[in-house]
Design an enzyme around this catalytic site. Sequence first.
Site, PDB file in Angstrom:
ATOM      1  N   TRP A   1     -22.692  35.423  38.912  1.00 58.42           N
ATOM      2  CA  TRP A   1     -22.524  34.089  38.378  1.00 58.42           C
ATOM      3  C   TRP A   1     -23.565  33.763  37.308  1.00 58.42           C
ATOM      4  O   TRP A   1     -23.574  32.645  36.793  1.00 58.42           O
ATOM      5  CB  TRP A   1     -22.647  33.067  39.507  1.00 58.42           C
ATOM      6  CG  TRP A   1     -21.603  33.158  40.560  1.00 58.42           C
ATOM      7  CD1 TRP A   1     -21.774  33.567  41.856  1.00 58.42           C
ATOM      8  CD2 TRP A   1     -20.217  32.799  40.444  1.00 58.42           C
ATOM      9  NE1 TRP A   1     -20.580  33.484  42.546  1.00 58.42           N
ATOM     10  CE2 TRP A   1     -19.608  33.017  41.694  1.00 58.42           C
ATOM     11  CE3 TRP A   1     -19.434  32.305  39.392  1.00 58.42           C
ATOM     12  CZ2 TRP A   1     -18.262  32.766  41.927  1.00 58.42           C
ATOM     13  CZ3 TRP A   1     -18.089  32.068  39.614  1.00 58.42           C
ATOM     14  CH2 TRP A   1     -17.518  32.288  40.868  1.00 58.42           C
TER      15      TRP A   1
ATOM     16  N   HIS B   1     -26.071  31.501  40.605  1.00 54.31           N
ATOM     17  CA  HIS B   1     -26.670  31.956  41.864  1.00 54.31           C
ATOM     18  C   HIS B   1     -27.659  30.926  42.410  1.00 54.31           C
ATOM     19  O   HIS B   1     -27.707  30.674  43.621  1.00 54.31           O
ATOM     20  CB  HIS B   1     -27.356  33.303  41.659  1.00 54.31           C
ATOM     21  CG  HIS B   1     -26.413  34.464  41.748  1.00 54.31           C
ATOM     22  ND1 HIS B   1     -25.826  34.860  42.919  1.00 54.31           N
ATOM     23  CD2 HIS B   1     -25.947  35.307  40.789  1.00 54.31           C
ATOM     24  CE1 HIS B   1     -25.039  35.898  42.701  1.00 54.31           C
ATOM     25  NE2 HIS B   1     -25.088  36.188  41.410  1.00 54.31           N
TER      26      HIS B   1
ATOM     27  N   ASP C   1     -30.652  40.323  41.093  1.00 48.86           N
ATOM     28  CA  ASP C   1     -30.268  40.728  39.741  1.00 48.86           C
ATOM     29  C   ASP C   1     -31.497  41.066  38.904  1.00 48.86           C
ATOM     30  O   ASP C   1     -31.476  41.998  38.097  1.00 48.86           O
ATOM     31  CB  ASP C   1     -29.493  39.602  39.043  1.00 48.86           C
ATOM     32  CG  ASP C   1     -28.012  39.627  39.347  1.00 48.86           C
ATOM     33  OD1 ASP C   1     -27.501  40.677  39.779  1.00 48.86           O
ATOM     34  OD2 ASP C   1     -27.356  38.586  39.154  1.00 48.86           O
TER      35      ASP C   1
ATOM     36  N   ARG D   1     -32.701  44.737  39.981  1.00 47.42           N
ATOM     37  CA  ARG D   1     -31.803  45.891  40.118  1.00 47.42           C
ATOM     38  C   ARG D   1     -31.967  46.910  38.997  1.00 47.42           C
ATOM     39  O   ARG D   1     -31.616  48.083  39.164  1.00 47.42           O
ATOM     40  CB  ARG D   1     -30.348  45.433  40.202  1.00 47.42           C
ATOM     41  CG  ARG D   1     -29.789  44.893  38.900  1.00 47.42           C
ATOM     42  CD  ARG D   1     -28.316  44.531  39.037  1.00 47.42           C
ATOM     43  NE  ARG D   1     -27.786  44.045  37.790  1.00 47.42           N
ATOM     44  CZ  ARG D   1     -27.347  44.826  36.814  1.00 47.42           C
ATOM     45  NH1 ARG D   1     -27.363  46.132  36.957  1.00 47.42           N
ATOM     46  NH2 ARG D   1     -26.885  44.299  35.699  1.00 47.42           N
TER      47      ARG D   1
ATOM     48  N   HIS E   1     -23.840  45.169  44.713  1.00 46.23           N
ATOM     49  CA  HIS E   1     -23.512  43.844  44.207  1.00 46.23           C
ATOM     50  C   HIS E   1     -22.004  43.609  44.133  1.00 46.23           C
ATOM     51  O   HIS E   1     -21.580  42.493  43.830  1.00 46.23           O
ATOM     52  CB  HIS E   1     -24.096  43.648  42.805  1.00 46.23           C
ATOM     53  CG  HIS E   1     -25.592  43.517  42.776  1.00 46.23           C
ATOM     54  ND1 HIS E   1     -26.226  42.338  42.471  1.00 46.23           N
ATOM     55  CD2 HIS E   1     -26.571  44.425  43.017  1.00 46.23           C
ATOM     56  CE1 HIS E   1     -27.541  42.527  42.510  1.00 46.23           C
ATOM     57  NE2 HIS E   1     -27.771  43.787  42.841  1.00 46.23           N
TER      58      HIS E   1
ATOM     59  N   HIS F   1     -28.232  36.378  47.615  1.00 41.76           N
ATOM     60  CA  HIS F   1     -27.551  36.790  46.390  1.00 41.76           C
ATOM     61  C   HIS F   1     -26.152  37.342  46.650  1.00 41.76           C
ATOM     62  O   HIS F   1     -25.188  36.975  45.967  1.00 41.76           O
ATOM     63  CB  HIS F   1     -28.385  37.843  45.675  1.00 41.76           C
ATOM     64  CG  HIS F   1     -27.860  38.204  44.326  1.00 41.76           C
ATOM     65  ND1 HIS F   1     -28.201  37.524  43.175  1.00 41.76           N
ATOM     66  CD2 HIS F   1     -26.983  39.172  43.930  1.00 41.76           C
ATOM     67  CE1 HIS F   1     -27.576  38.050  42.132  1.00 41.76           C
ATOM     68  NE2 HIS F   1     -26.825  39.055  42.573  1.00 41.76           N
TER      69      HIS F   1
ATOM     70  N   ASP G   1     -22.429  36.603  45.241  1.00 40.46           N
ATOM     71  CA  ASP G   1     -21.670  37.592  44.471  1.00 40.46           C
ATOM     72  C   ASP G   1     -20.250  37.785  44.984  1.00 40.46           C
ATOM     73  O   ASP G   1     -19.315  37.969  44.200  1.00 40.46           O
ATOM     74  CB  ASP G   1     -22.382  38.951  44.503  1.00 40.46           C
ATOM     75  CG  ASP G   1     -23.347  39.156  43.346  1.00 40.46           C
ATOM     76  OD1 ASP G   1     -23.299  38.374  42.375  1.00 40.46           O
ATOM     77  OD2 ASP G   1     -24.155  40.102  43.423  1.00 40.46           O
TER      78      ASP G   1
ATOM     79  N   HIS H   1     -16.379  40.580  40.802  1.00 44.67           N
ATOM     80  CA  HIS H   1     -17.250  41.437  41.601  1.00 44.67           C
ATOM     81  C   HIS H   1     -16.483  42.099  42.732  1.00 44.67           C
ATOM     82  O   HIS H   1     -17.054  42.893  43.481  1.00 44.67           O
ATOM     83  CB  HIS H   1     -18.430  40.637  42.171  1.00 44.67           C
ATOM     84  CG  HIS H   1     -19.607  40.635  41.250  1.00 44.67           C
ATOM     85  ND1 HIS H   1     -20.791  41.263  41.542  1.00 44.67           N
ATOM     86  CD2 HIS H   1     -19.764  40.111  40.012  1.00 44.67           C
ATOM     87  CE1 HIS H   1     -21.635  41.109  40.537  1.00 44.67           C
ATOM     88  NE2 HIS H   1     -21.033  40.421  39.595  1.00 44.67           N
TER      89      HIS H   1
ATOM     90  N   HIS I   1     -15.937  39.775  31.853  1.00 50.65           N
ATOM     91  CA  HIS I   1     -16.808  39.465  32.993  1.00 50.65           C
ATOM     92  C   HIS I   1     -17.823  38.382  32.626  1.00 50.65           C
ATOM     93  O   HIS I   1     -18.051  37.447  33.387  1.00 50.65           O
ATOM     94  CB  HIS I   1     -17.539  40.735  33.436  1.00 50.65           C
ATOM     95  CG  HIS I   1     -18.331  40.588  34.695  1.00 50.65           C
ATOM     96  ND1 HIS I   1     -18.025  41.279  35.835  1.00 50.65           N
ATOM     97  CD2 HIS I   1     -19.407  39.833  35.009  1.00 50.65           C
ATOM     98  CE1 HIS I   1     -18.882  40.962  36.796  1.00 50.65           C
ATOM     99  NE2 HIS I   1     -19.739  40.087  36.312  1.00 50.65           N
TER     100      HIS I   1
ATOM    101  N   ASP J   1     -18.003  33.439  35.077  1.00 54.70           N
ATOM    102  CA  ASP J   1     -19.379  33.898  34.985  1.00 54.70           C
ATOM    103  C   ASP J   1     -20.176  32.869  34.205  1.00 54.70           C
ATOM    104  O   ASP J   1     -19.765  31.748  34.034  1.00 54.70           O
ATOM    105  CB  ASP J   1     -19.396  35.279  34.305  1.00 54.70           C
ATOM    106  CG  ASP J   1     -20.599  36.112  34.688  1.00 54.70           C
ATOM    107  OD1 ASP J   1     -21.593  35.541  35.139  1.00 54.70           O
ATOM    108  OD2 ASP J   1     -20.529  37.337  34.522  1.00 54.70           O
TER     109      ASP J   1
END
Length: 311
Positions: free
Chosen positions: A21, A26, A65, A68, A80, A136, A140, A146, A169, A174
């Site tokens: 998001w 998030h 995020d 990662r 995720h 998180h 997701d 996702h 995306h 998003d």
Amino acid sequence: MRLTVTLAACSILAARNVWGWGAIGHETVGYVAMKFLSPKALSFVQSSLGSEYSESLGPAAPWADDVRSEAAFSWSAPFHFVDAEDNPPTSCSVEQIRDCSRGTCILSAIANYTTRVVDTSLSTEQRQEALKFIDHFIGDIGQPLHVEAVEVGGNDINAVCNGEKTNLHACTIDSGIINIFLKAQYSNSAIVWANALAQRIQTGDFKSLTSTWLSCSSTTEPVNNRRRSIEDDINGLVGDATITPLECPLVWARESNAYDCSFVFSYTGFSDLCTSSYATKAQPIIEEQIAKQGYRLAAWLNVLFDGSTGL
């Protein structure tokens, strides 16, 4: 235990944009959850996250995020999302065995970190890490792209947002569209947005929907022919020494994935998706998904620390 993934998988997935998001989305999931935490869950969240995250799931939500792409957390990239091998917009589905057979997906990750966050044999740092991953990943799993494999979750589909070239995306369900209405309607603030969503849950148009949000019974594939609850999932998992698939995250993934057929891939041509009717139609879906996942996050933690959803 920490879930593992092969180096080959990491190399393939490293290029995948899985920012969900966006940070604002998030954070909003986390802030919504804070409104519905029961006493023991709230106490754990505040003490675990501490001043670094203002004792709140909101500021902590984007952490997964943020890290990662770091070498120390490169193993977390595939957790995720789940690559649903379906065929939107003709048919949409998520299947545990088909789409997560190796256990390297968001469905397994939620189960894993659910056991770790209540494991008192782990260090304070490890349990905080588990909490941040749960914070998180429950956000997701509410993001339709996702839970979709087509064109790497829409990342390989060219699109235009506010005149800028991007991908499906990034500009649809998003941060692209979120940034537009957040600025126009919510003072460009995740807290203001979260407060508005929480009010809709408590007294507004979402209130009548909340009981269905917490039911994990699939209308098409019931588990053992009975209704499944968050309590069923968590009590069964925490009482078992092994990490087993959970029904609730799978049901939530299927709900999100259904939007890939009903809306996400409904765009025509390469018009500007962020300034067209597509954005207008996307906003209510985004807002309900964010509110829903925040409410579910609170319920999940409430069951873990207080024994019931309390909602």
